[in-house]
Motif scaffolding. Structure first.
Motif, PDB file in Angstrom:
ATOM      1  N   TYR A  32      32.087   2.391  98.871  1.00  0.00           N
ATOM      2  CA  TYR A  32      32.859   2.287  97.087  1.00  0.00           C
ATOM      3  C   TYR A  32      33.238   0.783  97.310  1.00  0.00           C
ATOM      4  O   TYR A  32      32.911   0.007  96.482  1.00  0.00           O
ATOM      5  CB  TYR A  32      33.756   3.219  96.708  1.00  0.00           C
ATOM      6  CG  TYR A  32      34.303   2.846  95.491  1.00  0.00           C
ATOM      7  CD1 TYR A  32      33.626   3.068  94.258  1.00  0.00           C
ATOM      8  CD2 TYR A  32      35.611   2.213  95.294  1.00  0.00           C
ATOM      9  CE1 TYR A  32      34.424   2.877  93.027  1.00  0.00           C
ATOM     10  CE2 TYR A  32      36.141   1.820  94.133  1.00  0.00           C
ATOM     11  CZ  TYR A  32      35.504   1.893  93.129  1.00  0.00           C
ATOM     12  OH  TYR A  32      36.051   1.653  91.635  1.00  0.00           O
ATOM     13  N   LEU A  33      34.056   0.505  98.259  1.00  0.00           N
ATOM     14  CA  LEU A  33      34.587  -0.785  98.423  1.00  0.00           C
ATOM     15  C   LEU A  33      33.501  -1.951  98.612  1.00  0.00           C
ATOM     16  O   LEU A  33      33.495  -3.068  97.878  1.00  0.00           O
ATOM     17  CB  LEU A  33      35.417  -1.020  99.682  1.00  0.00           C
ATOM     18  CG  LEU A  33      36.856  -0.417  99.518  1.00  0.00           C
ATOM     19  CD1 LEU A  33      37.648  -0.049 100.594  1.00  0.00           C
ATOM     20  CD2 LEU A  33      37.653  -0.729  98.251  1.00  0.00           C
ATOM     21  N   ASP A  34      32.416  -1.594  99.221  1.00  0.00           N
ATOM     22  CA  ASP A  34      31.141  -2.351  99.537  1.00  0.00           C
ATOM     23  C   ASP A  34      30.584  -2.637  97.989  1.00  0.00           C
ATOM     24  O   ASP A  34      30.107  -3.940  97.718  1.00  0.00           O
ATOM     25  CB  ASP A  34      30.427  -1.780 100.628  1.00  0.00           C
ATOM     26  CG  ASP A  34      29.201  -2.834 100.760  1.00  0.00           C
ATOM     27  OD1 ASP A  34      29.323  -4.046 101.069  1.00  0.00           O
ATOM     28  OD2 ASP A  34      28.040  -2.438 100.594  1.00  0.00           O
ATOM     29  N   LYS A  35      30.505  -1.697  97.346  1.00  0.00           N
ATOM     30  CA  LYS A  35      29.828  -1.922  95.876  1.00  0.00           C
ATOM     31  C   LYS A  35      30.661  -2.874  95.256  1.00  0.00           C
ATOM     32  O   LYS A  35      30.245  -3.735  94.560  1.00  0.00           O
ATOM     33  CB  LYS A  35      29.596  -0.400  95.341  1.00  0.00           C
ATOM     34  CG  LYS A  35      29.046  -0.622  94.005  1.00  0.00           C
ATOM     35  CD  LYS A  35      29.276   1.131  93.436  1.00  0.00           C
ATOM     36  CE  LYS A  35      29.476   1.092  92.020  1.00  0.00           C
ATOM     37  NZ  LYS A  35      29.837   2.388  91.398  1.00  0.00           N
ATOM     38  N   LYS A  36      32.141  -2.806  95.311  1.00  0.00           N
ATOM     39  CA  LYS A  36      32.741  -3.613  94.310  1.00  0.00           C
ATOM     40  C   LYS A  36      32.702  -4.981  94.838  1.00  0.00           C
ATOM     41  O   LYS A  36      32.688  -5.974  93.889  1.00  0.00           O
ATOM     42  CB  LYS A  36      34.390  -2.829  94.464  1.00  0.00           C
ATOM     43  CG  LYS A  36      34.610  -1.683  93.742  1.00  0.00           C
ATOM     44  CD  LYS A  36      34.156  -2.095  92.197  1.00  0.00           C
ATOM     45  CE  LYS A  36      34.237  -0.721  91.410  1.00  0.00           C
ATOM     46  NZ  LYS A  36      33.813  -0.973  89.937  1.00  0.00           N
ATOM     47  N   ILE A  37      32.651  -5.277  95.963  1.00  0.00           N
ATOM     48  CA  ILE A  37      32.662  -6.631  96.580  1.00  0.00           C
ATOM     49  C   ILE A  37      31.440  -7.289  96.278  1.00  0.00           C
ATOM     50  O   ILE A  37      31.345  -8.592  95.822  1.00  0.00           O
ATOM     51  CB  ILE A  37      33.234  -6.598  97.950  1.00  0.00           C
ATOM     52  CG1 ILE A  37      33.381  -8.210  98.126  1.00  0.00           C
ATOM     53  CG2 ILE A  37      32.075  -6.462  99.005  1.00  0.00           C
ATOM     54  CD1 ILE A  37      34.228  -8.494  99.582  1.00  0.00           C
ATOM     55  N   LYS A  38      30.240  -6.243  96.260  1.00  0.00           N
ATOM     56  CA  LYS A  38      28.793  -6.980  96.163  1.00  0.00           C
ATOM     57  C   LYS A  38      28.716  -7.261  94.680  1.00  0.00           C
ATOM     58  O   LYS A  38      28.099  -8.166  94.303  1.00  0.00           O
ATOM     59  CB  LYS A  38      27.981  -5.791  96.223  1.00  0.00           C
ATOM     60  CG  LYS A  38      27.726  -5.883  98.029  1.00  0.00           C
ATOM     61  CD  LYS A  38      26.420  -4.878  98.382  1.00  0.00           C
ATOM     62  CE  LYS A  38      26.345  -5.000  99.473  1.00  0.00           C
ATOM     63  NZ  LYS A  38      26.507  -6.037 100.638  1.00  0.00           N
TER      64      LYS A  38
END
Length: 173
Positions: A32-38
């Motif tokens: 989820y955090l990866d999705k947000k930073i992308k």
């Protein structure tokens, strides 16, 4: 007797519904955090000093320490923060220029336990890498949605709590 069966069946359904309340795993939270930073890729960060750069790559992934947060500006500067989320003591938002579509949050840690690696172009054409221990980690995010900051904070706190709850076989007497 029929009423008793109906009552017990209703109780079973109610308890079953409560027991299936979803909680994200460590991997799902990092994803989820990866999705947000992308979401920040392709957008430019501007602070009070002016244009910082456009994000061309960004990721949050699991690492040997815990997690690694990386973002890369305009093929010039790459920042990587590697730390254990279990040691998060607070999370604060930076206030960058109002017109900037991106913002940054700072993850405060209990001591200089985060490895910050910075890669910048050098004067002779080679990249210069600098690594140091710091007591914080930064993460950029797209501020198009006013709830994004709170969602990221909740995800980081959830990750911290998950890791704190993991069993340490040598930690208890």
């Amino acid at each position: 007797m029929k009423k008793l069966y109906i009552f017990l069946f209703s109780l079973f359904i109610a308890l079953n519904g409560i027991a299936q309340t979803p909680t994200l795993t460590k991997g799902e939270t990092i994803s989820y955090l990866d999705k947000k930073i992308k979401e920040s890729i392709g957008h430019a960060l501007t602070n009070s000093n002016g244009y910082i750069g456009k994000v061309v790559d960004a990721q949050v992934k699991e690492s040997a320490k815990g997690i690694s947060i990386m973002y890369y500006f305009d093929y010039k500067t790459k920042y990587t923060y590697d730390f254990n989320p279990r040691l998060i003591t607070g999370i604060a938002d930076y206030q960058h220029a109002a017109g900037s579509p991106l913002n940054e949050l700072q993850i405060k840690l209990s001591g200089a336990i985060c490895i910050l690696s910075t890669v910048k172009p050098g004067t002779n054409g080679y990249n210069v890498t600098d690594s140091k221990s710091v007591s914080y980690a930064n993460m950029i995010y797209l501020k198009a949605d006013s709830t994004t900051l709170n969602k990221i904070i909740k995800a980081l706190e959830h990750l911290r709590d998950l890791l704190k709850a993991e069993d340490d076989p040598f930690g208890k007497p």
